[in-house]
Design an enzyme around this catalytic site. Structure first.
Site, PDB file in Angstrom:
ATOM      1  N   HIS A 267      -0.312   1.267 -18.814  1.00  0.00           N
ATOM      2  CA  HIS A 267       0.826   1.568 -19.680  1.00  0.00           C
ATOM      3  C   HIS A 267       1.673   2.706 -19.128  1.00  0.00           C
ATOM      4  O   HIS A 267       2.897   2.711 -19.276  1.00  0.00           O
ATOM      5  CB  HIS A 267       0.352   1.931 -21.085  1.00  0.00           C
ATOM      6  CG  HIS A 267       1.443   2.495 -21.940  1.00  0.00           C
ATOM      7  ND1 HIS A 267       2.545   1.752 -22.319  1.00  0.00           N
ATOM      8  CD2 HIS A 267       1.657   3.732 -22.429  1.00  0.00           C
ATOM      9  CE1 HIS A 267       3.362   2.502 -23.027  1.00  0.00           C
ATOM     10  NE2 HIS A 267       2.847   3.710 -23.107  1.00  0.00           N
ATOM     11  N   CYS A 268       1.036   3.701 -18.495  1.00  0.00           N
ATOM     12  CA  CYS A 268       1.754   4.941 -18.180  1.00  0.00           C
ATOM     13  C   CYS A 268       2.525   4.911 -16.868  1.00  0.00           C
ATOM     14  O   CYS A 268       3.725   5.187 -16.835  1.00  0.00           O
ATOM     15  CB  CYS A 268       0.773   6.111 -18.162  1.00  0.00           C
ATOM     16  SG  CYS A 268       0.095   6.495 -19.792  1.00  0.00           S
ATOM     17  N   ILE A 269       1.845   4.616 -15.770  1.00  0.00           N
ATOM     18  CA  ILE A 269       2.424   4.839 -14.449  1.00  0.00           C
ATOM     19  C   ILE A 269       3.686   4.004 -14.205  1.00  0.00           C
ATOM     20  O   ILE A 269       4.680   4.517 -13.686  1.00  0.00           O
ATOM     21  CB  ILE A 269       1.376   4.583 -13.349  1.00  0.00           C
ATOM     22  CG1 ILE A 269       0.150   5.489 -13.575  1.00  0.00           C
ATOM     23  CG2 ILE A 269       1.965   4.848 -11.978  1.00  0.00           C
ATOM     24  CD1 ILE A 269       0.470   6.959 -13.648  1.00  0.00           C
ATOM     25  N   ASP A 272       6.418   5.460 -17.528  1.00  0.00           N
ATOM     26  CA  ASP A 272       6.846   6.833 -17.812  1.00  0.00           C
ATOM     27  C   ASP A 272       8.047   7.306 -16.994  1.00  0.00           C
ATOM     28  O   ASP A 272       8.929   7.984 -17.542  1.00  0.00           O
ATOM     29  CB  ASP A 272       5.677   7.801 -17.615  1.00  0.00           C
ATOM     30  CG  ASP A 272       4.581   7.575 -18.651  1.00  0.00           C
ATOM     31  OD1 ASP A 272       4.749   6.688 -19.504  1.00  0.00           O
ATOM     32  OD2 ASP A 272       3.561   8.280 -18.600  1.00  0.00           O
TER      33      ASP A 272
END
Length: 431
Positions: A267-269, A272
């Site tokens: 989800h993040c890399i 973001d």
């Protein structure tokens, strides 16, 4: 009064979003003696939680079942019960939309549910990853539609989640950054997390805390992009990038090891950086370095397709109608998390060529790609032998790589998983 209730573990904790962030947090609070209610619109999640059946690798069913049996934790889809909580943590997804701009639909919806049930004295904490300013510019105005005012009637804070699925790090061992709208909100939020975590890191504002999370992940994105670009260059120069990387890693200072791969997932890399580049434009600032890193990482699935084509050409075959076996489709090893997995893009690209695609992943039994529902095939010697090309996309530790190479006609290894294998190296094409 709220801080006293927190320290006495009499505060009731409500967590909105029972995913990879919310469920581990809920279980940890319950294990530490708090009474916790999990909120989620997905009724299947609510049902599984209430029977102690975990759907997340980092939380075992026995661990979940224990706090459910002690009646410290239960789940519901009834948002009216938010009114009964002393603390409410928002841990919902923050994806990108089709134009790669922030999609705060889930945050807005969760906040609206809280606003309808907001009570004086409650502490509201946003944990979802987002751009600097979200807590003050988005969450606060929605909550204040209730007629209550932040800091006068309720507390408001931001604390970025630091969950890493499949990691060796336990939830309670990872330091927690906390930013409050005011010192009173900061004190209340710090008091809460101090009950369950070993270290809490207070920071000056919610905006600073929001930036911390983005900076942490952008640091990784940029370095992964750098090593991916180096891999592309080494391939062009007929150098072994993995050999170069291992040798560089022997330097005891001034170097941090990052590894190349078929793309970035989770989800993040992959998400973001675009949250920050979008927000930066509001200030007339162009984040060229970050955007370039994103472009490089997004190109890696295309490069994987090139390597597969090369492996088939060496056999006098084309991609069309060739059987390609993908090993691992989760975004990282030893988990079943498919969020933003680079395998999805690789499959999409191979679909366009009319290749015959099959996959095996012990952690992902099935998933949807476009209009297709794909199912994991049993990994047999026959399946390996039938494939024109075997592609290692996710280096799960349970794979027998020596046998995979032995049985396969050609192997494209995007993770250097076959490093220790000395036999049949001519069958292996490394990223």
């Amino acid at each position: 009064m709220l801080v006293d209730k927190i320290r006495l573990k009499q505060a009731r904790i409500g967590i909105v979003g029972m995913g990879y962030v919310g469920l581990p947090a809920a279980v940890t609070f319950a294990e530490k003696g708090f009474k916790v209610t999990g909120f989620d619109i997905a009724k299947w999640k609510v049902e599984r939680i209430n029977r102690g059946d975990s759907f997340i690798e980092d939380i075992s069913s026995s661990q979940l079942g224990a706090v459910v049996a002690m009646e410290r934790f239960r789940a519901t889809s009834n948002s009216d019960e938010l009114a009964e909580q002393d603390v409410i943590i928002i841990a919902v997804p923050t994806p990108l939309n089709k134009t790669r701009e922030p999609d705060l639909t889930a945050v807005r919806s969760a906040t609206a549910d809280i606003a309808r049930n907001l009570q004086p004295g409650q502490l509201i904490i946003l944990e979802s990853t987002t751009y600097p300013g979200t807590t003050e510019e988005v969450v606060k105005p929605i909550l204040e539609k209730s007629g209550l005012k932040a800091e006068e009637d309720f507390y408001l804070a931001y604390s970025p989640e630091r969950i890493d699925p499949g990691s060796k790090w336990n939830f309670e061992d990872v330091p927690k950054v906390v930013g409050g709208m005011t010192p009173a909100s900061l004190d209340a939020a710090c008091a809460l997390y101090q009950q369950i975590l070993k270290q809490v890191v207070p920071i000056s504002s919610t905006q600073a805390a929001e930036m911390v999370k983005l900076f942490e992940n952008i640091f990784r994105v940029v370095n992964v992009a750098l090593v991916n670009e180096m891999a592309l260059l080494c391939n062009r120069m007929k150098l072994n990038m993995w050999e170069v990387l291992d040798a560089a890693s022997t330097k005891p200072y001034g170097f941090m090891k990052f590894t190349p791969g078929p793309g970035v997932g989770g989800h993040c890399i992959p998400v973001d950086p675009f949250y920050l580049t979008w927000k930066a434009r509001e200030y007339g600032f162009h984040t060229r370095f970050i955007e370039l890193a994103g472009e490089i990482n997004l190109q890696m699935p295309y490069y994987v397709k090139e390597l597969i084509t090369r492996s088939l050409n060496l056999q006098g075959k084309s991609l069309k109608n060739s059987k390609v076996l993908l090993l691992g489709v989760a975004y990282k090893k030893d988990v079943g998390d498919m969020r933003e997995s680079p395998a999805i893009k690789v499959i999409e690209l191979l679909d366009e060529t009319e290749a015959q695609l099959v996959y095996h992943d012990p952690f992902v039994s099935e998933f949807e790609e476009g209009t297709h529902r794909l199912h994991s095939m049993e990994l047999t010697d026959a399946l390996l032998q039938e494939a024109d090309c075997v592609v290692i996309l996710t280096d799960h530790t349970c794979f027998d790589y020596a046998n995979i190479v032995r049985q396969a006609q050609m192997v494209v290894d995007t993770r250097n998983a076959t490093k220790a294998i000395s036999q049949d190296r001519n069958k292996i094409i490394l990223l």
